[in-house]
Design a protein around this motif. Structure first.
Motif, PDB file in Angstrom:
ATOM      1  N   SER A   1      -1.120  -1.088   4.850  1.00  0.00           N
ATOM      2  CA  SER A   1      -1.933  -0.070   4.602  1.00  0.00           C
ATOM      3  C   SER A   1      -1.389   1.204   4.817  1.00  0.00           C
ATOM      4  O   SER A   1      -1.438   2.298   4.392  1.00  0.00           O
ATOM      5  CB  SER A   1      -3.412  -0.401   4.696  1.00  0.00           C
ATOM      6  N   LEU A   2      -0.994   0.981   6.281  1.00  0.00           N
ATOM      7  CA  LEU A   2      -0.492   2.486   6.924  1.00  0.00           C
ATOM      8  C   LEU A   2       0.739   2.868   5.915  1.00  0.00           C
ATOM      9  O   LEU A   2       0.922   4.104   5.643  1.00  0.00           O
ATOM     10  CB  LEU A   2      -0.100   2.532   8.444  1.00  0.00           C
ATOM     11  N   TYR A   3       1.662   2.025   5.891  1.00  0.00           N
ATOM     12  CA  TYR A   3       2.686   2.294   5.263  1.00  0.00           C
ATOM     13  C   TYR A   3       2.725   2.772   3.888  1.00  0.00           C
ATOM     14  O   TYR A   3       3.333   3.762   3.255  1.00  0.00           O
ATOM     15  CB  TYR A   3       3.684   1.010   5.438  1.00  0.00           C
ATOM     16  N   SER A   4       1.980   1.861   3.180  1.00  0.00           N
ATOM     17  CA  SER A   4       1.826   2.272   1.688  1.00  0.00           C
ATOM     18  C   SER A   4       0.885   3.385   1.484  1.00  0.00           C
ATOM     19  O   SER A   4       1.169   4.196   0.602  1.00  0.00           O
ATOM     20  CB  SER A   4       0.990   1.222   1.066  1.00  0.00           C
ATOM     21  N   GLY A   5       0.097   3.886   2.484  1.00  0.00           N
ATOM     22  CA  GLY A   5      -0.765   5.097   2.430  1.00  0.00           C
ATOM     23  C   GLY A   5       0.078   6.411   2.638  1.00  0.00           C
ATOM     24  O   GLY A   5      -0.140   7.447   1.937  1.00  0.00           O
TER      25      GLY A   5
END
Length: 114
Positions: free
Chosen positions: A105-109
């Motif tokens: 979720s951090l990377y996609s965000g």
């Protein structure tokens, strides 16, 4: 346990699963996000034991960590469970899945604006 007694005791099974997870992530140098969540800086103390036992095999590192840093590990586990939705699980795979979901979720965000 904290002085005010608010910290919950962690079962041996949960502690063992977490240490397996922690050692795997530490070996892959993937503990950055957890270190950001470490409000009381217990990871420095935990990692000191790992540096001193760097030539140990997995089981010996695990034994040394639990023996030397159980209170710090329990504090970190409770922080992750209470504040970041970590599983209170005796299954290492559940810890890995939970952490991977946070990393994903951090990377996609960060990519949405690209």
């Amino acid at each position: 346990m904290s002085d005010n007694g608010e910290q919950q005791a962690v079962s041996d099974k949960v502690l063992n699963a977490f240490v397996d997870f922690y050692l795997a992530e530490q070996q892959n140098e993937e503990l950055d996000q957890i270190s950001q969540w470490d409000d009381h800086y217990v990871m420095a103390s935990i990692n000191e034991v790992l540096q001193l036992s760097s030539y140990f095999n997995h089981e010996d590192k695990k034994t040394a960590l639990i023996r030397e840093k159980r209170a710090e590990l329990e504090e970190l586990i409770n922080t992750l469970i209470d504040q970041h939705g970590a599983p209170n699980s005796s299954d290492e795979a559940q810890w890995l899945d939970w952490y991977q979901q946070h990393l994903d979720s951090l990377y996609s965000g960060g990519r949405k604006g690209e």
